[in-house]
Design an enzyme around this catalytic site. Structure first.
Site, PDB file in Angstrom:
ATOM      1  N   LYS A   1      13.705  33.287 -54.935  1.00 47.27           N
ATOM      2  CA  LYS A   1      14.974  32.935 -55.950  1.00 47.27           C
ATOM      3  C   LYS A   1      16.323  32.862 -54.810  1.00 47.27           C
ATOM      4  O   LYS A   1      16.909  33.814 -54.382  1.00 47.27           O
ATOM      5  CB  LYS A   1      15.486  34.045 -56.954  1.00 47.27           C
ATOM      6  CG  LYS A   1      16.602  33.643 -57.760  1.00 47.27           C
ATOM      7  CD  LYS A   1      17.162  34.723 -58.534  1.00 47.27           C
ATOM      8  CE  LYS A   1      18.382  35.503 -57.721  1.00 47.27           C
ATOM      9  NZ  LYS A   1      19.375  34.375 -57.583  1.00 47.27           N
TER      10      LYS A   1
ATOM     11  N   GLU B   1      34.318  43.711 -45.146  1.00 43.85           N
ATOM     12  CA  GLU B   1      33.731  42.202 -44.954  1.00 43.85           C
ATOM     13  C   GLU B   1      34.437  41.431 -45.135  1.00 43.85           C
ATOM     14  O   GLU B   1      34.383  41.091 -46.454  1.00 43.85           O
ATOM     15  CB  GLU B   1      32.397  42.479 -45.287  1.00 43.85           C
ATOM     16  CG  GLU B   1      31.607  41.402 -44.602  1.00 43.85           C
ATOM     17  CD  GLU B   1      30.210  41.020 -45.204  1.00 43.85           C
ATOM     18  OE1 GLU B   1      29.801  41.279 -46.230  1.00 43.85           O
ATOM     19  OE2 GLU B   1      29.357  40.724 -44.321  1.00 43.85           O
TER      20      GLU B   1
ATOM     21  N   CYS C   1      26.202  37.011 -41.860  1.00 41.28           N
ATOM     22  CA  CYS C   1      26.243  38.503 -41.945  1.00 41.28           C
ATOM     23  C   CYS C   1      26.625  39.128 -40.433  1.00 41.28           C
ATOM     24  O   CYS C   1      27.301  40.080 -40.405  1.00 41.28           O
ATOM     25  CB  CYS C   1      24.904  38.870 -42.634  1.00 41.28           C
ATOM     26  SG  CYS C   1      23.610  38.367 -41.524  1.00 41.28           S
TER      27      CYS C   1
ATOM     28  N   GLU D   1      18.766  43.571 -46.346  1.00 43.28           N
ATOM     29  CA  GLU D   1      19.444  42.930 -45.334  1.00 43.28           C
ATOM     30  C   GLU D   1      20.898  43.034 -45.933  1.00 43.28           C
ATOM     31  O   GLU D   1      21.091  41.756 -46.573  1.00 43.28           O
ATOM     32  CB  GLU D   1      19.054  41.724 -44.659  1.00 43.28           C
ATOM     33  CG  GLU D   1      17.685  41.724 -44.003  1.00 43.28           C
ATOM     34  CD  GLU D   1      17.855  42.705 -42.583  1.00 43.28           C
ATOM     35  OE1 GLU D   1      19.012  43.058 -42.244  1.00 43.28           O
ATOM     36  OE2 GLU D   1      16.905  42.738 -41.806  1.00 43.28           O
TER      37      GLU D   1
END
Ligand code: NAD
Length: 468
Positions: free
Chosen positions: A167, A371, A274, A240
């Site tokens: 997905k 972040e 990331c 992750e």
């Protein structure tokens, strides 16, 4: 509008409902994606479960199929790239690079050995350790690199004898749907099923009784929900998650020499990576030179619609992310930070943001502590190396980091003190399919890529044969 369909059991699965997909360069809906129903999700998992029985049997068949899948991506890259640019925003050359990366990942795993080790063979017993498939894998991906991150999961999962229900993010469903359609040519029905829908579909996948493993890439907040859902029936998980990668510049570094590479590894994919550099720590005497060198590069960067030639950075992928980045920069400026370059969005349609270098910011500012996942780089002064390392480590994040300096041995020693899954020296975000990738602390659970990634898609079984 071109319609892409879900792939369930090797066939096109038309959906009763759809949702709009926005081109971030225009802010307009340009396509519609299928919204998977509960029955269709059940059908996808049932197809994967049926297909796994045969798929798990023959490693040679799987290797051949993975090679064919990689070749298919190489051959169809030109037609997939504009679609990836339209939904994600990245310039066409970057889209081509991502699709090639996906092909490389598939072909790398096609040739990776699956270990079978005899750990004991004596008069009493022969003991062998083998790797068995887990069964069905639920794979869930984010919007920054929808394709290559999907292959980080598919390639080892399929090689290991598992089947997959994949997905993508609702912001970038189309290229993954298109790849699902293409893969019907090279994978048996049910081996790869592609479903799309809004976020609740991800939650439904993690709660489903069929998958034995969830491989998830995305935010920390969602990763925690995935872990909680998986715990209910002890599904295996690989997570992750987000990073806030520090780059520590040592006092013997040359700001002019390192600035171009620091910039490229912070702003790659518009900072939506990331493992991008998300904060730079620099000693006082190098601070101004480094800020100016980074700012000059940022000012010269060409931002625009990813379909235009010569554009380096496209838009931010989606409005909530644009608002988040804008908010973090506004907060830093309000607290005394200085935009040496950029500092705000670009007026007009689309989610464009000026590449931004922030000086006079410090730990405790949101832009340093959180972040940003966008085209903004804060540069923070430090006194001693010990202090820089402590501040680099003083966070819940632990994905990657880097150390930059002329004395490479010293830089390597400092890199070894960073609490993160990958610590680079004089580079950053250098990734390879054979190199393990994973995060410490809240940045993840488990490892992707290389034999370690493959292992995470298998169950270890001991075959202990008595001889007497
Ligand atoms: P996100 O967590 O919002 O979404 C990721 C995926 O999870 C999407 O497909 C989404 O639909 C799905 N999802 C949403 N709610 C869910 C739920 N309750 N259960 C299961 N699935 C659910 O993340 P995003 O905004 O798409 O991606 C950006 C984040 O991803 C950043 O934090 C970035 O650092 C991280 N990321 C990490 C890596 C890595 O390898 N460590 C790589 C890329 C991106």
């Amino acid at each position: 509008m071109t319609r892409y369909t879900m792939t369930i059991d090797g066939r096109s699965a038309p959906a009763a409902a759809t949702f709009g997909v926005i081109n971030p360069a225009t802010g307009e809906v340009f396509a519609r994606a299928p919204d998977c129903s509960e029955q269709q999700l059940d059908a996808a998992f049932a197809a994967a479960e049926r297909a796994q029985r045969e798929w798990g049997k023959d490693e040679a068949v799987r290797r051949k199929a993975l090679h064919a899948a990689g070749d298919l991506l190489f051959n169809r890259a030109q037609e997939l790239a504009p679609l990836l640019t339209a939904e994600q925003g990245k310039p066409i050359p970057d889209a081509l690079f991502e699709i090639a990366g996906a092909g490389i990942w598939l072909k790398h795993f096609a040739d990776l050995p699956v270990p079978r080790e005899v750990i004991r063979d004596d008069d009493a017993a022969r003991v062998e350790v083998i790797r068995r498939p887990m069964g069905v894998v639920a794979a869930i991906t984010p919007w920054n690199f929808p394709l290559v991150l999907a292959t980080w999961k598919l390639a080892p999962a399929l090689l290991g004898g598992n089947t997959v229900v994949l997905k993508p993010s609702p912001y970038t469903p189309l290229t993954t749907l298109a790849v699902g359609e293409l893969m019907r040519e090279v994978l048996p029905p049910g081996v790869l099923n592609v479903v799309t829908g809004l976020d609740p579909l991800g939650a439904a996948m993690t709660a489903h009784s069929v998958p034995r493993k969830i491989s998830f890439t995305g935010s920390i907040a969602t990763g925690k929900k995935v872990a909680a859902a998986a715990a209910a029936d002890l599904k295996r998980v690989t997570l992750e998650l987000g990073g806030n990668d520090p780059a520590v510049v040592l006092d013997d570094a040359d700001p002019a020499a390192i600035a171009p590479k620091l910039f490229s590894r912070a702003f790659q994919n518009n900072g939506q990576l990331c493992s991008a550099i998300k904060r730079v720590y620099v000693p006082e005497h190098l601070h101004d030179d480094l800020v100016e060198a980074l700012a000059a590069t940022a000012r010269a960067a060409r931002v625009g619609d990813g379909t235009q030639e010569g554009v380096q950075f496209g838009p931010i992928n989606n409005r909530p992310q644009l608002e988040r980045v804008s908010g973090l920069v506004a907060d830093a400026l309000a607290r005394g930070g200085r935009a040496a370059a950029g500092g705000g969005p670009i007026e007009g349609p689309g989610y464009f943001y000026r590449p931004t270098v922030l000086a006079d910011v410090e730990d405790g500012f949101r832009i340093v502590d959180e972040e940003q996942f966008g085209p903004v780089l804060p540069v923070v002064r430090y006194g001693s190396v010990d202090e820089a390392v402590e501040r680099a480590n003083g966070t819940h994040f632990g994905l990657c980091g880097s150390v930059w300096g002329a004395d490479v041995d010293r830089a390597t020693e400092v890199a070894g003190r960073l609490e993160c899954g990958t610590a680079w020296i004089n580079t950053h975000a250098d990734l390879h399919p054979g190199q393990p990738f994973g995060g410490f602390k809240w940045s993840g659970v488990g490892t992707e890529n290389g034999p370690w990634g493959l292992e995470s898609f298998t169950e270890l079984q001991v075959l202990h044969r008595a001889k007497s």
